[in-house]
Design an enzyme around this catalytic site. Structure first.
Site, PDB file in Angstrom:
ATOM      1  N   LYS B  99      33.147  37.711  42.743  1.00 15.25           N
ATOM      2  CA  LYS B  99      34.916  38.199  42.369  1.00 15.25           C
ATOM      3  C   LYS B  99      34.574  39.471  40.919  1.00 15.25           C
ATOM      4  O   LYS B  99      34.228  38.720  40.042  1.00 15.25           O
ATOM      5  CB  LYS B  99      36.109  36.726  41.634  1.00 15.25           C
ATOM      6  CG  LYS B  99      36.561  37.072  40.962  1.00 15.25           C
ATOM      7  CD  LYS B  99      37.486  36.328  40.699  1.00 15.25           C
ATOM      8  CE  LYS B  99      38.854  36.180  39.736  1.00 15.25           C
ATOM      9  NZ  LYS B  99      39.371  36.003  38.638  1.00 15.25           N
ATOM     10  N   GLY B 160      45.705  34.154  31.367  1.00 20.46           N
ATOM     11  CA  GLY B 160      45.614  32.946  30.637  1.00 20.46           C
ATOM     12  C   GLY B 160      46.901  32.957  29.832  1.00 20.46           C
ATOM     13  O   GLY B 160      47.707  32.369  28.677  1.00 20.46           O
ATOM     14  N   ALA B 186      45.572  35.302  38.257  1.00 18.43           N
ATOM     15  CA  ALA B 186      46.448  35.202  36.903  1.00 18.43           C
ATOM     16  C   ALA B 186      47.770  36.003  36.208  1.00 18.43           C
ATOM     17  O   ALA B 186      48.605  36.088  36.520  1.00 18.43           O
ATOM     18  CB  ALA B 186      45.284  36.899  35.946  1.00 18.43           C
ATOM     19  N   GLY B 187      47.867  34.342  34.819  1.00 16.86           N
ATOM     20  CA  GLY B 187      49.649  34.683  35.205  1.00 16.86           C
ATOM     21  C   GLY B 187      50.008  33.578  35.125  1.00 16.86           C
ATOM     22  O   GLY B 187      51.346  33.241  34.691  1.00 16.86           O
ATOM     23  N   ASN B 208      43.723  28.331  36.527  1.00 18.85           N
ATOM     24  CA  ASN B 208      42.522  28.214  35.606  1.00 18.85           C
ATOM     25  C   ASN B 208      43.568  27.502  34.367  1.00 18.85           C
ATOM     26  O   ASN B 208      43.610  26.706  34.717  1.00 18.85           O
ATOM     27  CB  ASN B 208      41.532  29.100  35.664  1.00 18.85           C
ATOM     28  CG  ASN B 208      40.991  28.500  34.383  1.00 18.85           C
ATOM     29  OD1 ASN B 208      40.305  27.004  34.524  1.00 18.85           O
ATOM     30  ND2 ASN B 208      40.115  29.191  34.416  1.00 18.85           N
ATOM     31  N   THR B 209      43.652  28.579  33.549  1.00 19.79           N
ATOM     32  CA  THR B 209      44.485  27.546  32.451  1.00 19.79           C
ATOM     33  C   THR B 209      45.905  26.799  32.459  1.00 19.79           C
ATOM     34  O   THR B 209      45.308  25.876  31.766  1.00 19.79           O
ATOM     35  CB  THR B 209      45.161  28.833  31.238  1.00 19.79           C
ATOM     36  OG1 THR B 209      44.113  29.638  31.464  1.00 19.79           O
ATOM     37  CG2 THR B 209      45.421  28.470  30.210  1.00 19.79           C
TER      38      THR B 209
END
Ligand code: SF4
Lengths: 386, 260
Positions: B99, B160, B186-187, B208-209
């Site tokens: 990635k 994040g 992301a986001g 993830n976050t």
């Protein structure tokens, strides 16, 4: 169920293999596609009209007989999208026939090899005289047309013709025999802007019947012409089917499939669609399938609903009334006062036409009509050097 | 019933949820969350992998779950550094998948498009399966495809931030035009964001976050699993159209009937 544009659902993807459109095309079966179009229902049409991004399945619904009662709604949406994307503008172009020599037999064309007509190919001087006439009329976008006779109107002839008229016109397109990628590169270097190449019909067997002799009988070579153009990074490629040879709905589905394939793969090229219907000509073939004005309007609306950016062009094959009304409803480019014979404007107005035109008004009359409808007439829309 | 797997570089995934492994409070909690998510691909930052360390680090912990690991180049700032990092990752994790993340900007970690394109081209030539993290830029996506990226990973919002699909209009264009899978990265801050991305036609999402920092990462991982499935199912079933009101006006097509 169609494969290519359902692929996002199955998780497999058409990678840029360099193989061209044929393997994609072969995944579809003519009769199956035909049936699925004719089986579309009112609710399929309703969905296709209401959704935001339309798929090829939606396009099928929009060209199906089931969509007939929705014509008014389609027209309204088509008008809205066209105005949003193109504004109130109509581009003007004129064809310029350079030669009627042709080594092919096409059952529907007046220039066909076995047709006993006087053949002629314009000389430099004659090309310039024709060019001068069109320039006086205000044209800046010229479409050069020839038959397929490589010895007389091969790449060097075309190169020369483009070079000759380049000082007069900023936008030069061609509609000639399919060429190799390097040949297109050479013509683009001279200032070529667009290439129109119609598949005539996507029905492979029917194609063979109508193109029994000459280079054009090679279905696959012709089918791959837009791939070669994409590789040459041409500015614009024009697609289309000749209506009258086979079921127009099925042919239009394949044209739309071809369009979507090309847009994804050769994303730097712009695309246009034309809608030639079989017209009377010397040695005339009766259309096998009749496409009415209503059918053609439905198809134009369907294309606009499928794709807001694709350029839709209407030639003088169509009637005055039809053209006047369609100006607002989806098309964005038209020709006027066209002659479909070599030297037809000034050099030799009497030479034999490829087909008869229908709207015979002058350029000034048509430009006036467009303006009266509140639209701007656009003559120049490109500059070499881009 | 259609097969509904996602294929990247010949590898099939039945889950369309990819998971990031930073920010978990412990390796064991992360493992449980990964298992609950049903994900088959987890990204791991190469900068956090230490092949010499025999204690329970993220990498070894993850390997126990049997999940496929996708090293990322997080921390690099140029194409050159990214190529070097990818080569290290290939050795350390024995995978040619990478990635690609290049963010010279340490605050918002926004990806550098120029360096990403350069690195993708180079890495493809070196035999890598490259999955580039990028801004939601449709032209860049086509350029990456052309140089051989196996998918594109446009961002939905700053990494994040949990703000959701702020780039929706551009993601829609990317999904429409792309010939390779589109993974929204992301986001994504909540299961509803993930479902929306899938309904819109994204091929997968990476989270993830939102999972790692929730009060209950295991439950949240499961919630994302269900949301991604729901969104995908809705996409394949095709959402019912939004009804637009009819507008009455004088007919535009009356000339046609007159004409026939
Ligand atoms: S359609 Fe074209 S190729 Fe066929 S006979 Fe006419 S000019 Fe020749």
């Amino acid at each position: 169920m169609s494969v290519l544009f359902q692929q996002k659902n199955t998780g497999t993807y058409e990678q840029a293999t360099g193989e061209g459109f044929y393997p994609v095309f072969r995944k579809y079966d003519w009769d199956g596609i035909r049936t699925s179009i004719y089986e579309k229902t009112t609710s399929d049409v309703y969905r296709a009209l209401s959704c935001k991004k339309r798929s090829l399945e939606d396009f099928k619904a929009l060209i199906s007989p089931a969509a007939k009662p929705f014509l008014e709604q389609m027209a309204r949406e088509s008008m809205r999208i066209t105005r949003q994307r193109f504004g109130k503008t109509i581009q003007m172009y004129a064809p310029m026939y350079l030669s009627n020599e042709c080594q092919n037999i096409c059952t529907y064309c007046g220039f066909s090899l076995t047709n006993k007509i006087p053949r002629r190919t314009l000389t430099n001087n004659e090309i310039l005289r024709e060019a001068d006439f069109l320039k006086q009329k205000g044209y800046d976008h010229i479409l050069l047309v020839t038959g397929e006779a490589n010895r007389t109107v091969g790449v060097s002839y075309l190169k020369n013709a483009i070079k000759l008229i380049r000082p007069y016109f900023s936008n030069i397109s061609i509609e000639v025999q399919p060429l190799e990628t390097e040949e297109y590169n050479a013509l683009i270097a001279e200032g070529l802007y667009a290439v129109l190449v119609y598949q005539e019909t996507y029905h492979e067997e029917c194609y063979k019947i109508h193109h029994p002799k000459g280079k054009k009988s090679n279905f696959k070579y012709r089918l791959h012409t837009p791939d070669r153009l994409g590789q040459a990074e041409i500015h614009k490629t024009g697609l289309g089917a000749l209506f009258g040879l086979e079921d127009w709905r099925t042919d239009s589905f394949f044209t739309a499939l071809h369009l979507r394939y090309l847009q994804k793969k050769y994303w730097k090229t712009r695309y246009s669609i034309s809608f030639p219907r079989l017209r009377p000509h010397s040695g005339g073939l009766e259309p096998k399938v009749v496409m009415t004005d209503t059918d053609l309007a439905q198809l134009i609306f369907a294309y606009r609903l499928l794709d807001e950016d694709v350029e839709l062009s209407l030639s003088t094959r169509e009637s005055m009334a039809f053209r006047d009304n369609m100006i607002k409803l989806g098309v964005n480019s038209i020709s006027a006062e066209s002659k479909t014979n070599p030297g037809g404007y000034v050099v030799d107005p009497k030479s034999l036409e490829q087909f008869e035109i229908c709207d015979e008004r002058t350029t000034e009359e048509i430009a006036g009509m467009i303006r009266r409808k509140g639209y701007e007439v656009v003559w120049k829309d490109w500059e070499k050097g881009y | 019933m259609q097969s509904n797997t996602l294929t990247i570089a010949g590898t099939e995934f039945t889950s369309r949820l990819f998971i990031g492994t930073g920010k978990f409070s412990s390796a064991s909690l992360m493992n449980k969350a990964v298992l609950a998510s049903g994900s088959e691909l987890a990204t791991v930052a190469l900068k956090r992998v230490n092949p010499e360390d025999q204690t329970e680090d993220i990498h070894t912990a993850l390997q126990k779950t049997g999940i496929r690991l996708l090293p990322n180049t997080s921390g690099v700032r140029t194409a050159k550094e990214a190529v070097f990092a990818a080569q290290l990752a290939r050795e350390a994790l024995e995978t040619n998948w990478i990635k690609l993340e290049i963010h010279p900007d340490p605050k918002y970690l926004l990806p550098d498009p120029v360096e990403t394109l350069l690195a993708t081209e180079k890495l493809v030539k070196l035999g890598f399966v490259v999955m580039p993290y990028i801004h939601a830029d449709p032209v860049l996506c086509k350029r990456l495809e052309e140089v051989g990226a196996q998918c594109v990973m446009p961002l939905g919002a700053p990494i994040g931030s949990n703000k959701g699909l702020k780039t929706l209009d551009f993601l829609e264009i990317i999904v429409e035009q792309s010939s390779v899978p589109v993974i929204v990265d992301a986001g994504i801050g909540s299961p509803s964001h993930a479902a929306a991305a899938m309904e819109m036609g994204a091929d997968a999402v990476l989270v993830n976050t939102a999972i790692a920092v929730s009060d209950n990462p295991i439950a949240m991982a499961e919630a994302f699993k269900l949301a991604v499935r729901a969104g995908r199912t809705a996409y394949t079933a095709r959402l019912a159209p939004v009804k637009t009101g009819a507008e009455a006006s004088s007919p535009l097509t009356s000339f046609l009937s007159e004409n026939q």
